[in-house]
Design a protein around this motif. Structure first.
Motif, PDB file in Angstrom:
ATOM      1  N   ALA A   1       0.840  -1.198   0.000  1.00 11.60           N
ATOM      2  CA  ALA A   1       0.000   0.000   0.000  1.00 11.60           C
ATOM      3  C   ALA A   1       0.876   1.249   0.000  1.00 11.60           C
ATOM      4  O   ALA A   1       1.925   1.277   0.642  1.00 11.60           O
ATOM      5  CB  ALA A   1      -0.922  -0.004   1.210  1.00 11.60           C
ATOM      6  N   PRO A   2       0.464   2.293  -0.724  1.00 15.59           N
ATOM      7  CA  PRO A   2       1.277   3.514  -0.775  1.00 15.59           C
ATOM      8  C   PRO A   2       1.261   4.248   0.558  1.00 15.59           C
ATOM      9  O   PRO A   2       0.302   4.159   1.318  1.00 15.59           O
ATOM     10  CB  PRO A   2       0.598   4.339  -1.875  1.00 15.59           C
ATOM     11  CG  PRO A   2      -0.812   3.865  -1.897  1.00 15.59           C
ATOM     12  CD  PRO A   2      -0.754   2.403  -1.547  1.00 15.59           C
ATOM     13  N   ASP A   3       2.328   4.962   0.806  1.00 16.94           N
ATOM     14  CA  ASP A   3       2.446   5.761   2.024  1.00 16.94           C
ATOM     15  C   ASP A   3       2.967   7.152   1.635  1.00 16.94           C
ATOM     16  O   ASP A   3       4.089   7.269   1.111  1.00 16.94           O
ATOM     17  CB  ASP A   3       3.413   5.103   3.006  1.00 16.94           C
ATOM     18  CG  ASP A   3       3.484   5.833   4.337  1.00 16.94           C
ATOM     19  OD1 ASP A   3       2.492   6.517   4.679  1.00 16.94           O
ATOM     20  OD2 ASP A   3       4.524   5.741   5.004  1.00 16.94           O
ATOM     21  N   PRO A   4       2.203   8.220   1.838  1.00 15.97           N
ATOM     22  CA  PRO A   4       0.855   8.262   2.426  1.00 15.97           C
ATOM     23  C   PRO A   4      -0.178   7.576   1.538  1.00 15.97           C
ATOM     24  O   PRO A   4       0.086   7.291   0.380  1.00 15.97           O
ATOM     25  CB  PRO A   4       0.576   9.754   2.540  1.00 15.97           C
ATOM     26  CG  PRO A   4       1.441  10.392   1.517  1.00 15.97           C
ATOM     27  CD  PRO A   4       2.676   9.554   1.435  1.00 15.97           C
ATOM     28  N   THR A   5      -1.364   7.364   2.127  1.00 13.07           N
ATOM     29  CA  THR A   5      -2.366   6.550   1.471  1.00 13.07           C
ATOM     30  C   THR A   5      -2.919   7.227   0.220  1.00 13.07           C
ATOM     31  O   THR A   5      -2.634   8.395  -0.071  1.00 13.07           O
ATOM     32  CB  THR A   5      -3.502   6.209   2.455  1.00 13.07           C
ATOM     33  OG1 THR A   5      -4.320   5.189   1.883  1.00 13.07           O
ATOM     34  CG2 THR A   5      -4.354   7.440   2.764  1.00 13.07           C
ATOM     35  N   TRP A   6      -3.768   6.529  -0.493  1.00  9.00           N
ATOM     36  CA  TRP A   6      -4.173   6.842  -1.862  1.00  9.00           C
ATOM     37  C   TRP A   6      -4.602   8.289  -2.091  1.00  9.00           C
ATOM     38  O   TRP A   6      -4.024   8.979  -2.929  1.00  9.00           O
ATOM     39  CB  TRP A   6      -5.310   5.909  -2.277  1.00  9.00           C
ATOM     40  CG  TRP A   6      -4.982   4.467  -2.106  1.00  9.00           C
ATOM     41  CD1 TRP A   6      -5.218   3.694  -1.002  1.00  9.00           C
ATOM     42  CD2 TRP A   6      -4.336   3.610  -3.046  1.00  9.00           C
ATOM     43  NE1 TRP A   6      -4.764   2.412  -1.189  1.00  9.00           N
ATOM     44  CE2 TRP A   6      -4.222   2.326  -2.443  1.00  9.00           C
ATOM     45  CE3 TRP A   6      -3.856   3.787  -4.348  1.00  9.00           C
ATOM     46  CZ2 TRP A   6      -3.646   1.251  -3.091  1.00  9.00           C
ATOM     47  CZ3 TRP A   6      -3.290   2.707  -5.003  1.00  9.00           C
ATOM     48  CH2 TRP A   6      -3.173   1.465  -4.377  1.00  9.00           C
ATOM     49  N   LEU A   7      -5.606   8.729  -1.387  1.00 13.32           N
ATOM     50  CA  LEU A   7      -6.234  10.012  -1.696  1.00 13.32           C
ATOM     51  C   LEU A   7      -5.492  11.208  -1.118  1.00 13.32           C
ATOM     52  O   LEU A   7      -5.847  12.354  -1.407  1.00 13.32           O
ATOM     53  CB  LEU A   7      -7.687  10.012  -1.205  1.00 13.32           C
ATOM     54  CG  LEU A   7      -8.588   9.014  -1.941  1.00 13.32           C
ATOM     55  CD1 LEU A   7      -9.946   8.918  -1.264  1.00 13.32           C
ATOM     56  CD2 LEU A   7      -8.753   9.402  -3.413  1.00 13.32           C
ATOM     57  N   ILE A   8      -4.475  10.973  -0.316  1.00 12.70           N
ATOM     58  CA  ILE A   8      -3.645  12.077   0.184  1.00 12.70           C
ATOM     59  C   ILE A   8      -2.216  11.925  -0.322  1.00 12.70           C
ATOM     60  O   ILE A   8      -1.284  12.522   0.218  1.00 12.70           O
ATOM     61  CB  ILE A   8      -3.663  12.143   1.724  1.00 12.70           C
ATOM     62  CG1 ILE A   8      -3.179  10.826   2.334  1.00 12.70           C
ATOM     63  CG2 ILE A   8      -5.051  12.508   2.229  1.00 12.70           C
ATOM     64  CD1 ILE A   8      -3.060  10.885   3.857  1.00 12.70           C
ATOM     65  N   ASN A   9      -2.073  11.144  -1.385  1.00 15.65           N
ATOM     66  CA  ASN A   9      -0.786  10.935  -2.018  1.00 15.65           C
ATOM     67  C   ASN A   9      -0.781  11.673  -3.349  1.00 15.65           C
ATOM     68  O   ASN A   9      -1.652  11.456  -4.196  1.00 15.65           O
ATOM     69  CB  ASN A   9      -0.552   9.429  -2.234  1.00 15.65           C
ATOM     70  CG  ASN A   9       0.850   9.120  -2.699  1.00 15.65           C
ATOM     71  OD1 ASN A   9       1.330   9.685  -3.670  1.00 15.65           O
ATOM     72  ND2 ASN A   9       1.504   8.203  -2.000  1.00 15.65           N
ATOM     73  N   SER A  10       0.193  12.545  -3.564  1.00 13.83           N
ATOM     74  CA  SER A  10       0.217  13.371  -4.782  1.00 13.83           C
ATOM     75  C   SER A  10       0.265  12.538  -6.051  1.00 13.83           C
ATOM     76  O   SER A  10      -0.289  12.921  -7.081  1.00 13.83           O
ATOM     77  CB  SER A  10       1.422  14.318  -4.746  1.00 13.83           C
ATOM     78  OG  SER A  10       1.334  15.209  -3.662  1.00 13.83           O
ATOM     79  N   ALA A  11       0.920  11.381  -5.987  1.00 14.65           N
ATOM     80  CA  ALA A  11       1.054  10.551  -7.181  1.00 14.65           C
ATOM     81  C   ALA A  11      -0.180   9.703  -7.440  1.00 14.65           C
ATOM     82  O   ALA A  11      -0.476   9.364  -8.595  1.00 14.65           O
ATOM     83  CB  ALA A  11       2.288   9.653  -7.053  1.00 14.65           C
ATOM     84  N   TRP A  12      -0.927   9.348  -6.384  1.00 11.57           N
ATOM     85  CA  TRP A  12      -2.031   8.408  -6.532  1.00 11.57           C
ATOM     86  C   TRP A  12      -3.415   9.053  -6.416  1.00 11.57           C
ATOM     87  O   TRP A  12      -4.418   8.382  -6.660  1.00 11.57           O
ATOM     88  CB  TRP A  12      -1.923   7.302  -5.481  1.00 11.57           C
ATOM     89  CG  TRP A  12      -0.869   6.309  -5.800  1.00 11.57           C
ATOM     90  CD1 TRP A  12       0.378   6.214  -5.262  1.00 11.57           C
ATOM     91  CD2 TRP A  12      -0.966   5.253  -6.759  1.00 11.57           C
ATOM     92  NE1 TRP A  12       1.075   5.176  -5.816  1.00 11.57           N
ATOM     93  CE2 TRP A  12       0.272   4.554  -6.741  1.00 11.57           C
ATOM     94  CE3 TRP A  12      -1.965   4.815  -7.623  1.00 11.57           C
ATOM     95  CZ2 TRP A  12       0.523   3.467  -7.559  1.00 11.57           C
ATOM     96  CZ3 TRP A  12      -1.713   3.728  -8.439  1.00 11.57           C
ATOM     97  CH2 TRP A  12      -0.487   3.059  -8.402  1.00 11.57           C
ATOM     98  N   ALA A  13      -3.499  10.317  -6.073  1.00 13.69           N
ATOM     99  CA  ALA A  13      -4.810  10.943  -5.852  1.00 13.69           C
ATOM    100  C   ALA A  13      -5.653  10.946  -7.126  1.00 13.69           C
ATOM    101  O   ALA A  13      -6.796  10.479  -7.139  1.00 13.69           O
ATOM    102  CB  ALA A  13      -4.636  12.355  -5.318  1.00 13.69           C
ATOM    103  N   MET A  14      -5.102  11.466  -8.231  1.00 14.75           N
ATOM    104  CA  MET A  14      -5.880  11.535  -9.470  1.00 14.75           C
ATOM    105  C   MET A  14      -6.138  10.160 -10.077  1.00 14.75           C
ATOM    106  O   MET A  14      -7.262   9.886 -10.522  1.00 14.75           O
ATOM    107  CB  MET A  14      -5.194  12.453 -10.479  1.00 14.75           C
ATOM    108  CG  MET A  14      -5.997  12.660 -11.756  1.00 14.75           C
ATOM    109  SD  MET A  14      -7.704  13.228 -11.472  1.00 14.75           S
ATOM    110  CE  MET A  14      -7.436  14.938 -11.036  1.00 14.75           C
TER     111      MET A  14
END
Length: 319
Positions: free
Chosen positions: A171-184
Protein backbone atom coordinates in the motif's frame (compact mmCIF):
# COMPACT_ATOMS: atom_id res chain seq x y z
CA UNK A 1 -56.57 29.50 -76.91
CA UNK A 2 -55.39 27.79 -73.76
CA UNK A 3 -52.32 29.29 -72.15
CA UNK A 4 -49.41 26.97 -71.68
CA UNK A 5 -48.57 25.98 -68.09
CA UNK A 6 -45.29 27.17 -66.66
CA UNK A 7 -43.51 23.98 -65.66
CA UNK A 8 -40.24 25.52 -64.54
CA UNK A 9 -39.03 24.49 -61.03
CA UNK A 10 -40.47 26.81 -58.43
CA UNK A 11 -42.57 28.64 -60.97
CA UNK A 12 -46.32 29.19 -60.72
CA UNK A 13 -48.65 26.88 -62.61
CA UNK A 14 -50.43 29.35 -64.82
CA UNK A 15 -53.63 28.29 -66.48
CA UNK A 16 -56.21 30.27 -68.38
CA UNK A 17 -58.04 31.28 -65.24
CA UNK A 18 -54.84 31.86 -63.23
CA UNK A 19 -53.45 29.52 -60.55
CA UNK A 20 -51.96 29.66 -57.07
CA UNK A 21 -48.19 29.95 -56.97
CA UNK A 22 -46.21 27.12 -55.40
CA UNK A 23 -44.37 27.88 -52.17
CA UNK A 24 -41.01 29.46 -52.79
CA UNK A 25 -38.12 27.00 -52.66
CA UNK A 26 -36.02 29.07 -50.19
CA UNK A 27 -38.82 28.71 -47.63
CA UNK A 28 -38.90 24.97 -48.23
CA UNK A 29 -35.16 24.79 -47.67
CA UNK A 30 -35.57 26.45 -44.26
CA UNK A 31 -38.61 24.46 -43.11
CA UNK A 32 -37.61 21.18 -44.77
CA UNK A 33 -39.91 18.66 -46.39
CA UNK A 34 -41.79 18.11 -43.13
CA UNK A 35 -42.37 21.42 -41.28
CA UNK A 36 -44.25 19.55 -38.55
CA UNK A 37 -41.00 17.89 -37.49
CA UNK A 38 -39.39 21.30 -37.05
CA UNK A 39 -42.34 22.38 -34.95
CA UNK A 40 -42.11 19.32 -32.71
CA UNK A 41 -38.35 19.74 -32.24
CA UNK A 42 -38.62 23.46 -31.51
CA UNK A 43 -39.00 23.06 -27.69
CA UNK A 44 -35.74 21.11 -27.47
CA UNK A 45 -34.03 23.61 -29.76
CA UNK A 46 -35.11 26.42 -27.44
CA UNK A 47 -33.86 24.39 -24.48
CA UNK A 48 -30.42 23.95 -26.10
CA UNK A 49 -30.21 27.65 -26.96
CA UNK A 50 -31.21 28.80 -23.47
CA UNK A 51 -29.32 26.23 -21.39
CA UNK A 52 -26.18 25.69 -23.49
CA UNK A 53 -25.68 28.20 -26.31
CA UNK A 54 -26.52 31.39 -24.40
CA UNK A 55 -24.35 30.56 -21.34
CA UNK A 56 -21.43 29.68 -23.62
CA UNK A 57 -21.70 32.95 -25.56
CA UNK A 58 -22.08 34.91 -22.32
CA UNK A 59 -19.04 33.15 -20.85
CA UNK A 60 -17.06 34.26 -23.89
CA UNK A 61 -18.23 37.83 -23.26
CA UNK A 62 -17.23 37.62 -19.59
CA UNK A 63 -13.80 36.24 -20.40
CA UNK A 64 -12.80 39.46 -22.16
CA UNK A 65 -13.82 41.71 -19.28
CA UNK A 66 -12.95 42.44 -15.68
CA UNK A 67 -16.28 40.92 -14.78
CA UNK A 68 -17.73 40.61 -11.29
CA UNK A 69 -21.13 39.90 -9.87
CA UNK A 70 -23.35 42.67 -8.52
CA UNK A 71 -26.76 42.91 -6.91
CA UNK A 72 -29.73 42.68 -9.32
CA UNK A 73 -30.54 46.04 -10.87
CA UNK A 74 -27.19 47.59 -9.99
CA UNK A 75 -25.38 49.03 -12.98
CA UNK A 76 -21.61 48.63 -12.57
CA UNK A 77 -18.70 49.10 -14.91
CA UNK A 78 -17.10 45.91 -16.17
CA UNK A 79 -14.19 47.17 -18.30
CA UNK A 80 -12.94 45.36 -21.38
CA UNK A 81 -9.51 43.80 -20.71
CA UNK A 82 -8.98 41.92 -23.96
CA UNK A 83 -6.82 38.82 -23.59
CA UNK A 84 -5.61 39.67 -20.09
CA UNK A 85 -7.59 36.85 -18.46
CA UNK A 86 -6.17 34.36 -20.96
CA UNK A 87 -2.60 35.57 -20.40
CA UNK A 88 -3.13 35.22 -16.67
CA UNK A 89 -4.39 31.64 -16.89
CA UNK A 90 -1.47 30.62 -19.12
CA UNK A 91 0.94 31.96 -16.50
CA UNK A 92 -0.99 30.47 -13.56
CA UNK A 93 0.70 27.22 -12.41
CA UNK A 94 -2.46 26.04 -10.64
CA UNK A 95 -4.47 26.26 -13.87
CA UNK A 96 -1.76 24.56 -15.91
CA UNK A 97 -1.56 21.77 -13.37
CA UNK A 98 -5.34 21.32 -13.38
CA UNK A 99 -5.28 20.70 -17.14
CA UNK A 100 -2.46 18.18 -16.68
CA UNK A 101 -4.51 16.52 -13.93
CA UNK A 102 -7.58 16.16 -16.10
CA UNK A 103 -5.35 14.85 -18.90
CA UNK A 104 -4.09 12.12 -16.53
CA UNK A 105 -7.68 11.41 -15.57
CA UNK A 106 -8.78 11.01 -19.20
CA UNK A 107 -5.82 8.79 -20.10
CA UNK A 108 -6.85 6.39 -17.32
CA UNK A 109 -10.63 6.75 -17.34
CA UNK A 110 -11.52 6.72 -21.04
CA UNK A 111 -9.69 3.51 -22.09
CA UNK A 112 -10.84 1.68 -18.94
CA UNK A 113 -14.41 2.83 -19.56
CA UNK A 114 -14.46 1.74 -23.21
CA UNK A 115 -12.73 -1.62 -22.75
CA UNK A 116 -14.33 -2.51 -19.41
CA UNK A 117 -17.88 -1.63 -20.37
CA UNK A 118 -17.62 -3.39 -23.75
CA UNK A 119 -16.21 -6.59 -22.24
CA UNK A 120 -18.77 -6.65 -19.44
CA UNK A 121 -21.62 -5.89 -21.87
CA UNK A 122 -20.52 -8.74 -24.14
CA UNK A 123 -20.44 -11.12 -21.17
CA UNK A 124 -23.78 -9.93 -19.82
CA UNK A 125 -25.33 -10.30 -23.27
CA UNK A 126 -24.64 -14.05 -23.14
CA UNK A 127 -25.83 -14.55 -19.56
CA UNK A 128 -29.13 -16.39 -19.28
CA UNK A 129 -29.66 -16.69 -15.54
CA UNK A 130 -29.75 -13.63 -13.28
CA UNK A 131 -29.44 -11.34 -16.32
CA UNK A 132 -31.70 -8.61 -14.92
CA UNK A 133 -30.11 -8.79 -11.47
CA UNK A 134 -26.60 -8.40 -12.89
CA UNK A 135 -27.57 -5.50 -15.14
CA UNK A 136 -29.24 -3.66 -12.26
CA UNK A 137 -26.22 -4.34 -10.04
CA UNK A 138 -23.84 -2.72 -12.52
CA UNK A 139 -26.18 0.23 -13.08
CA UNK A 140 -26.87 0.90 -9.40
CA UNK A 141 -23.64 2.85 -8.64
CA UNK A 142 -24.40 5.21 -11.54
CA UNK A 143 -27.73 6.30 -10.08
CA UNK A 144 -26.61 6.24 -6.44
CA UNK A 145 -26.02 9.55 -4.68
CA UNK A 146 -22.42 10.65 -5.13
CA UNK A 147 -22.05 11.66 -1.47
CA UNK A 148 -23.06 8.19 -0.25
CA UNK A 149 -20.81 6.38 -2.71
CA UNK A 150 -17.88 8.70 -1.88
CA UNK A 151 -18.28 7.81 1.80
CA UNK A 152 -17.89 4.12 0.96
CA UNK A 153 -14.86 4.84 -1.23
CA UNK A 154 -13.23 6.90 1.51
CA UNK A 155 -13.75 4.02 3.92
CA UNK A 156 -12.18 1.53 1.49
CA UNK A 157 -9.15 3.65 0.59
CA UNK A 158 -8.39 5.31 3.92
CA UNK A 159 -5.17 4.59 5.77
CA UNK A 160 -6.76 1.77 7.74
CA UNK A 161 -9.23 0.76 5.04
CA UNK A 162 -9.84 -2.64 3.52
CA UNK A 163 -7.70 -1.98 0.42
CA UNK A 164 -4.61 -1.10 2.46
CA UNK A 165 -5.15 -4.09 4.73
CA UNK A 166 -5.28 -6.42 1.74
CA UNK A 167 -2.21 -4.89 0.11
CA UNK A 168 -0.25 -4.72 3.36
CA UNK A 169 3.30 -3.43 2.72
CA UNK A 170 2.43 -2.79 -0.95
CA UNK A 171 0.00 0.00 0.00
CA UNK A 172 1.28 3.51 -0.78
CA UNK A 173 2.45 5.76 2.02
CA UNK A 174 0.86 8.26 2.43
CA UNK A 175 -2.37 6.55 1.47
CA UNK A 176 -4.17 6.84 -1.86
CA UNK A 177 -6.23 10.01 -1.70
CA UNK A 178 -3.65 12.08 0.18
CA UNK A 179 -0.79 10.93 -2.02
CA UNK A 180 0.22 13.37 -4.78
CA UNK A 181 1.05 10.55 -7.18
CA UNK A 182 -2.03 8.41 -6.53
CA UNK A 183 -4.81 10.94 -5.85
CA UNK A 184 -5.88 11.53 -9.47
CA UNK A 185 -5.50 7.87 -10.57
CA UNK A 186 -7.64 6.88 -7.57
CA UNK A 187 -10.32 9.38 -8.60
CA UNK A 188 -10.16 8.07 -12.19
CA UNK A 189 -10.74 4.51 -10.95
CA UNK A 190 -13.64 5.67 -8.79
CA UNK A 191 -15.35 7.52 -11.65
CA UNK A 192 -14.79 4.55 -13.99
CA UNK A 193 -16.44 2.19 -11.52
CA UNK A 194 -19.32 4.55 -10.76
CA UNK A 195 -20.26 5.39 -14.34
CA UNK A 196 -19.53 2.09 -16.07
CA UNK A 197 -23.09 0.83 -15.63
CA UNK A 198 -24.41 3.55 -17.92
CA UNK A 199 -21.96 2.68 -20.70
CA UNK A 200 -22.67 -1.03 -20.28
CA UNK A 201 -26.31 -0.32 -21.10
CA UNK A 202 -25.27 1.60 -24.22
CA UNK A 203 -23.21 -1.34 -25.40
CA UNK A 204 -25.96 -3.83 -24.55
CA UNK A 205 -28.33 -1.85 -26.77
CA UNK A 206 -25.74 -1.81 -29.57
CA UNK A 207 -25.14 -5.55 -29.28
CA UNK A 208 -28.79 -6.23 -30.11
CA UNK A 209 -28.09 -4.90 -33.62
CA UNK A 210 -25.18 -7.30 -34.28
CA UNK A 211 -26.64 -10.21 -36.32
CA UNK A 212 -26.27 -13.60 -34.63
CA UNK A 213 -25.50 -15.09 -38.04
CA UNK A 214 -22.13 -13.35 -37.99
CA UNK A 215 -21.17 -15.22 -34.82
CA UNK A 216 -22.38 -18.49 -36.33
CA UNK A 217 -20.35 -17.90 -39.50
CA UNK A 218 -17.27 -17.05 -37.48
CA UNK A 219 -17.70 -20.20 -35.38
CA UNK A 220 -18.11 -22.27 -38.54
CA UNK A 221 -14.81 -20.86 -39.82
CA UNK A 222 -13.11 -22.00 -36.62
CA UNK A 223 -13.01 -18.68 -34.73
CA UNK A 224 -12.98 -18.97 -30.96
CA UNK A 225 -14.83 -16.71 -28.53
CA UNK A 226 -11.96 -14.20 -28.33
CA UNK A 227 -11.62 -14.03 -32.12
CA UNK A 228 -15.38 -13.58 -32.46
CA UNK A 229 -15.18 -10.73 -29.97
CA UNK A 230 -12.40 -8.99 -31.92
CA UNK A 231 -13.74 -9.60 -35.43
CA UNK A 232 -17.50 -9.45 -34.92
CA UNK A 233 -18.39 -7.68 -31.68
CA UNK A 234 -15.88 -4.83 -31.78
CA UNK A 235 -16.64 -3.77 -35.40
CA UNK A 236 -20.35 -4.30 -34.86
CA UNK A 237 -20.56 -1.82 -31.99
CA UNK A 238 -18.19 0.79 -33.44
CA UNK A 239 -20.84 3.58 -33.50
CA UNK A 240 -21.55 2.93 -29.81
CA UNK A 241 -17.80 3.04 -29.11
CA UNK A 242 -17.55 6.48 -30.71
CA UNK A 243 -20.46 7.62 -28.53
CA UNK A 244 -18.88 6.18 -25.37
CA UNK A 245 -15.58 7.87 -26.20
CA UNK A 246 -17.33 11.21 -26.65
CA UNK A 247 -19.49 10.97 -23.53
CA UNK A 248 -16.68 9.78 -21.26
CA UNK A 249 -14.37 12.52 -22.53
CA UNK A 250 -16.93 15.28 -22.01
CA UNK A 251 -17.83 13.90 -18.57
CA UNK A 252 -14.18 13.69 -17.58
CA UNK A 253 -13.45 17.21 -18.77
CA UNK A 254 -16.25 18.43 -16.47
CA UNK A 255 -14.82 16.61 -13.45
CA UNK A 256 -15.78 18.44 -10.25
CA UNK A 257 -17.76 16.48 -7.67
CA UNK A 258 -15.28 13.67 -7.14
CA UNK A 259 -12.12 15.70 -6.40
CA UNK A 260 -14.19 18.16 -4.39
CA UNK A 261 -15.53 15.40 -2.13
CA UNK A 262 -12.74 12.82 -2.15
CA UNK A 263 -9.72 15.08 -1.69
CA UNK A 264 -11.22 18.10 0.01
CA UNK A 265 -11.08 20.40 -2.99
CA UNK A 266 -8.17 19.29 -5.17
CA UNK A 267 -5.60 18.16 -2.62
CA UNK A 268 -2.97 17.28 -1.83
CA UNK A 269 -1.31 20.49 -3.07
CA UNK A 270 -3.51 20.73 -6.15
CA UNK A 271 -2.59 17.27 -7.46
CA UNK A 272 -6.26 16.36 -8.00
CA UNK A 273 -7.66 19.78 -8.90
CA UNK A 274 -9.59 19.91 -12.18
CA UNK A 275 -10.20 22.97 -14.39
CA UNK A 276 -13.87 23.05 -13.36
CA UNK A 277 -12.85 22.98 -9.69
CA UNK A 278 -10.44 25.87 -10.32
CA UNK A 279 -13.27 27.72 -12.07
CA UNK A 280 -15.45 27.30 -8.99
CA UNK A 281 -12.69 28.47 -6.67
CA UNK A 282 -11.78 31.49 -8.80
CA UNK A 283 -15.26 32.48 -9.91
CA UNK A 284 -17.28 31.87 -6.75
CA UNK A 285 -14.87 31.79 -3.82
CA UNK A 286 -12.41 34.42 -5.10
CA UNK A 287 -14.97 36.58 -6.92
CA UNK A 288 -13.26 36.55 -10.34
CA UNK A 289 -15.90 35.22 -12.74
CA UNK A 290 -14.24 36.76 -15.80
CA UNK A 291 -11.09 34.78 -15.12
CA UNK A 292 -13.12 31.65 -14.42
CA UNK A 293 -14.99 32.14 -17.72
CA UNK A 294 -11.68 32.30 -19.59
CA UNK A 295 -10.67 28.96 -18.06
CA UNK A 296 -14.03 27.54 -19.12
CA UNK A 297 -13.63 28.71 -22.72
CA UNK A 298 -10.18 27.13 -22.97
CA UNK A 299 -11.58 23.91 -21.51
CA UNK A 300 -14.44 23.87 -24.02
CA UNK A 301 -12.05 24.38 -26.94
CA UNK A 302 -9.67 21.68 -25.71
CA UNK A 303 -12.54 19.22 -25.24
CA UNK A 304 -13.90 20.05 -28.68
CA UNK A 305 -10.52 19.35 -30.29
CA UNK A 306 -10.23 15.99 -28.49
CA UNK A 307 -13.79 15.05 -29.48
CA UNK A 308 -13.13 15.93 -33.13
CA UNK A 309 -9.97 13.82 -33.15
CA UNK A 310 -11.84 10.90 -31.59
CA UNK A 311 -14.58 11.15 -34.18
CA UNK A 312 -12.01 11.46 -36.95
CA UNK A 313 -9.97 8.38 -36.05
CA UNK A 314 -12.43 6.15 -34.15
CA UNK A 315 -15.44 6.86 -36.35
CA UNK A 316 -13.81 7.10 -39.77
CA UNK A 317 -14.86 3.57 -40.78
CA UNK A 318 -18.51 4.46 -40.26
CA UNK A 319 -18.42 6.97 -43.09
Amino acid sequence: MTALADTRPGGATAAAGGGRARPARPLRRVLGRHPLGLLLSAPYLVFVLVVFAYPLVFAGYMSFRDYFFAAPGVDVDRPFVGLENYRTLVADPAVRRSFVNVGIFLVINVPLTVVGSLVLAALLNRVVRLRTFLRVSYYLPYIAASVAVVAVWLFLFSGGGIVNRVLGPLAPDPTWLINSAWAMPSIALFVTWKQMGFYILLYLAALQNVPEELYESAATDGAGRFQQFLNVTVPGVRPATVLVLLLSTVTGANLFTEPYLLTGGGGPNGSSASPVLIMYQEGIEQGKPGYAAAIGIVLVLATLVIALLQNRFAGERDR
